[in-house]
Design an enzyme around this catalytic site. Structure first.
Site, PDB file in Angstrom:
ATOM      1  N   TYR A 472       0.828  -1.239  -0.181  1.00 11.35           N
ATOM      2  CA  TYR A 472      -0.062   0.240   0.006  1.00 11.35           C
ATOM      3  C   TYR A 472       0.808   1.244  -0.089  1.00 11.35           C
ATOM      4  O   TYR A 472       0.955   1.729  -0.902  1.00 11.35           O
ATOM      5  CB  TYR A 472      -0.999  -0.082   1.377  1.00 11.35           C
ATOM      6  N   SER A 552      -6.541   1.301  -4.532  1.00 11.25           N
ATOM      7  CA  SER A 552      -6.949   2.534  -3.943  1.00 11.25           C
ATOM      8  C   SER A 552      -5.401   3.315  -4.174  1.00 11.25           C
ATOM      9  O   SER A 552      -4.750   3.777  -5.221  1.00 11.25           O
ATOM     10  CB  SER A 552      -7.238   2.882  -2.936  1.00 11.25           C
ATOM     11  N   ASP A 636     -18.181   4.317  -7.544  1.00 10.40           N
ATOM     12  CA  ASP A 636     -16.641   4.445  -6.139  1.00 10.40           C
ATOM     13  C   ASP A 636     -16.813   5.946  -5.936  1.00 10.40           C
ATOM     14  O   ASP A 636     -16.025   6.713  -7.021  1.00 10.40           O
ATOM     15  CB  ASP A 636     -15.725   4.013  -7.245  1.00 10.40           C
ATOM     16  N   HIS A 671     -16.025   2.281  -3.263  1.00  9.65           N
ATOM     17  CA  HIS A 671     -14.422   2.040  -3.481  1.00  9.65           C
ATOM     18  C   HIS A 671     -13.959   0.762  -3.405  1.00  9.65           C
ATOM     19  O   HIS A 671     -12.615  -0.338  -2.866  1.00  9.65           O
ATOM     20  CB  HIS A 671     -13.796   2.834  -2.280  1.00  9.65           C
TER      21      HIS A 671
END
Length: 702
Positions: A472, A552, A636, A671
């Site tokens: 991430y 993301s 989203d 999302h």
């Protein structure tokens, strides 16, 4: 449209090129500090246009036709459902004499909320979101229960939207009151001590289309039970700064309302306090400068304990007396240590301090004067969280998990300081067949970065194992050891799962986070690339067998890395990624990320840094990129789906060679939060089918 012949694992050299739907190009340019930037797919930002819908439908057809060639797809679906089909609980929370928790029997789309009298009481269904919609896409996004356990405020999100609607349910009768709150976002519900009403956060109703419109001027309101929302009182706002996010919390003693103010996604915040026992009292600006993180832990009358990063990037505990709130009177209770203090609570007048030690949980029990009592013995290397309750409680509950252990709940007796097993899932696989090690590798600039590597104990290090590298690297979010049925299935297929702790995350405190933000964002990509190189150099895998995945901010990560090092990866899965880094601040809550990424339209130096890695703007025509699967949701409203649409169109147009560039657009999905289990399983199987094709992964059981 042409597709490949139906074989399990086609060779990239013999795969015929796909024919993609035509994506119209327009003459659109923008000037950023003297640099002209083309944006030929700007029209895709109108996500409701019929032209875009036609393109999306055609792209989905191409993707599904390609993935349907994998014979083991149905086998993977059956096995994943078997692995997921176990009872899952959350740690119970006590309110009055009642305990509240969520439960999933195994394959339910959404968790069911239960309550019971005492720990031995009969479970009662409080909320079953599986009954809210036929397809499971309406989810509970938040819940708050009154101190006496009689009322529950709960918020509903439709199709994964960040917009929520609040309802109130009588726990005893299990009936909803007429009270309904709309246009709430990024909000909790903070009840008054007497349960007559609650504070919540929201925005004014958007004038433009809600999915796309930017959200500014967050506000705190109070709703009194039995009254319409039109009569709700505005309690706190900051008209001087439209980009502040607000939050409200009522202290356990019911006396104070704590008001948080933070800029965008910055971890730093201000704090204001209102005395609820003094009608008409003003608001005390306790922390007027957002120079650090300030998180109130608890209070004893006017004495507040706070977790802060002030002069302590790894966190420390201080005390502030409201009678003498000046900084010179602040006292350090628990000083900063070498480990990040990620969370802390007070149970039975004892601090339970949850530290991150090399991305693993380390739990310390300390007296209120800060003195160490002991370290809590955990079952293994992994992640422990929970430890909630009131200051006078004599018990608390926590959940423990790691890569091969689903969430197991323990009850901690604060008098004896002994943990006892409370609820343990029954597994349909043997954890003893797998192992997790933590290694440390060196990034480009010499930084030491940790990485967890999980696989079958029988793995032979000959460079042939298909490997999934997931990370991430942003927003101060730590990646911890956590169970995933999908990762277990991947390891059953002979795969390696690798999870590095990149800079930008929260594994080593605020200094680690800041080292991967704004002008230093390239550090995150360097860390990820170095992780891939380490896995190859140490014979876990090869470039042709190495896949990356991220969602993301992690979608941005894997996209940027595939463009910078297309030779390093065999496949890339970019989920709901931030791909147009020059326009991320134009939609919904994207402006809040300027604290993390910088401002491409307001700061020339930050524009220059962003422009160098923005995925949409670093695609080179005539380049052979890795096989890529891009995913997004049509609803989203966190990362606007146009990011993925534009990136897909541009990458397809630039690609040379046979490697596919595919997009999978989920309908009635946002999302990711609240996505029903059925859709999550389908999405995972499609991703693994893609990896089977591109990495030549053997079938289950081979």
């Amino acid at each position: 449209m042409t597709t490949n012949s139906a074989v399990a694992s086609p060779s990239p050299e013999t795969t015929s090129a796909l024919t993609y739907p035509t994506a119209r190009r327009v003459e659109q340019t923008d000037n950023y500090f003297g640099t002209t930037v083309s944006d030929p797919y700007r029209w895709m930002e109108d996500v409701d246009s019929s032209e875009l819908k036609t393109w999306v439908d055609a792209e989905n057809e191409v993707t599904q036709a390609y993935l349907s060639q994998v014979p083991s797809r149905e086998t993977m679906q059956r096995r994943l459902m078997e692995l997921i089909n176990f009872e899952r609980y959350t740690a119970p929370e006590r309110r009055g004499t009642r305990y509240f928790y969520s439960h999933n029997s195994g394959l339910q789309n959404q968790n069911v909320i239960y309550w019971q009298e005492g720990l031995e009481g009969e479970p009662n269904v409080l909320l079953d979101p599986n009954t809210f919609s036929a397809d499971g896409t309406v989810a509970i996004s938040g819940m708050s229960v009154t101190d006496d356990g009689s009322m529950a405020a709960y918020s509903i999100a439709d199709a994964g939207s960040d917009w929520v609607k609040w309802h109130v349910r009588d726990v005893t009768t299990e009936e909803d009151l007429p009270d309904i709150i709309e246009w709430s976002k990024f909000s909790g519900a903070a009840w008054l001590k007497d349960g007559n009403g609650f504070f919540y956060e929201g925005y004014d109703a958007p004038e433009a289309e809600a999915l796309k419109a930017a959200n500014y001027f967050h506000k705190v309101f109070f709703h009194k039970l039995g009254t319409p929302q039109s009569e709700d009182k505005l309690i706190f706002d900051r008209p001087d700064d439209k980009e502040l996010n607000l939050g409200a919390h009522v202290t356990d003693d019911g006396r104070y309302l704590v008001l948080y103010q933070s800029k965008g996604t910055s971890p730093n915040n201000e704090i204001a306090i209102k005395d609820l026992q003094q009608p008409g009292s003003g608001i005390l600006r306790l922390i007027e400068t957002a120079d650090a993180t300030y998180a109130p832990i608890n209070n004893d009358g006017t004495l507040f304990w706070l977790l802060t990063t002030l002069d302590a990037p790894n966190g420390k505990v201080i005390s502030i007396d409201l009678n003498h709130p000046e900084r010179e009177h602040w006292k350090t209770v628990i000083p900063e240590s070498k480990n990040k203090l990620s969370d802390i609570s007070i149970i039975d007048n004892t601090f339970i301090a949850n530290y991150l030690a090399d991305a693993q949980s380390l739990i310390e029990l300390r007296r209120l004067d800060g003195q160490l009592i002991e370290r809590l013995k955990l079952p293994a290397i992994g992640t422990a969280y929970g430890f909630g309750g009131l200051r006078e409680d004599s018990e608390t509950f926590y959940q423990f998990t790691n890569f091969t252990t689903p969430g197991t709940i323990y009850r901690l007796n604060m008098k004896t300081r002994q943990s006892t097993l409370f609820r343990q899932p029954k597994l349909l696989f043997d954890p003893a067949l797998y192992e997790t090690t933590q290694i440390f590798y060196t990034s480009k600039d010499g930084t030491r970065v940790p990485m967890f590597v999980s696989h079958k104990k029988s793995l032979v290090l000959d460079g042939s194992a298909p490997t999934l590298l997931y990370a991430y690297g942003g927003f101060n979010v730590p990646l911890m050891p956590e169970f995933s049925s999908a990762h277990v299935m991947w390891m059953e297929m002979g795969g390696v799962y690798a999870q590095p702790s990149l800079r930008g995350g929260g594994e080593y405190g605020e200094a680690w986070h800041e080292a991967g933000t704004r002008l230093k964002k390239q550090n995150v990509f360097d860390d990820f690339i170095a992780a891939a190189e380490w896995l190859i150099a140490n014979k876990y895998t090869s470039a042709a067998k190495l896949a990356t995945s991220g969602g993301s901010n992690g979608g941005l990560l894997v996209a940027a890395c595939e463009l910078q090092r297309p030779d390093l990866f065999g496949a890339v899965i970019a989920q709901v990624g931030v791909m147009d880094m020059l326009r991320f601040d134009k939609f919904t809550i994207g402006w809040a990320w300027k604290e993390e990424y910088g401002s491409p339209s307001e700061n020339a130096e930050e524009f220059a840094a962003i422009y160098k890695y923005s995925p949409l703007h670093n695609i080179l025509q005539g380049t052979a990129y890795p096989a890529t699967l891009i995913t997004t949701g049509d609803h989203d409203d966190r990362v606007y789906p146009a990011h993925s649409f534009k990136y897909t169109a541009a990458l397809q147009a630039a690609q040379t060679g046979p490697n596919p560039i595919l997009i999978r657009v989920e309908t009635r999905a946002g999302h990711g939060a609240g996505m029903p289990l059925s859709k999550r399983i389908e999405a995972t199987v499609d991703q693994y089918a893609f990896l089977v094709m591109e990495l030549k992964v053997g079938a289950l059981g081979e």
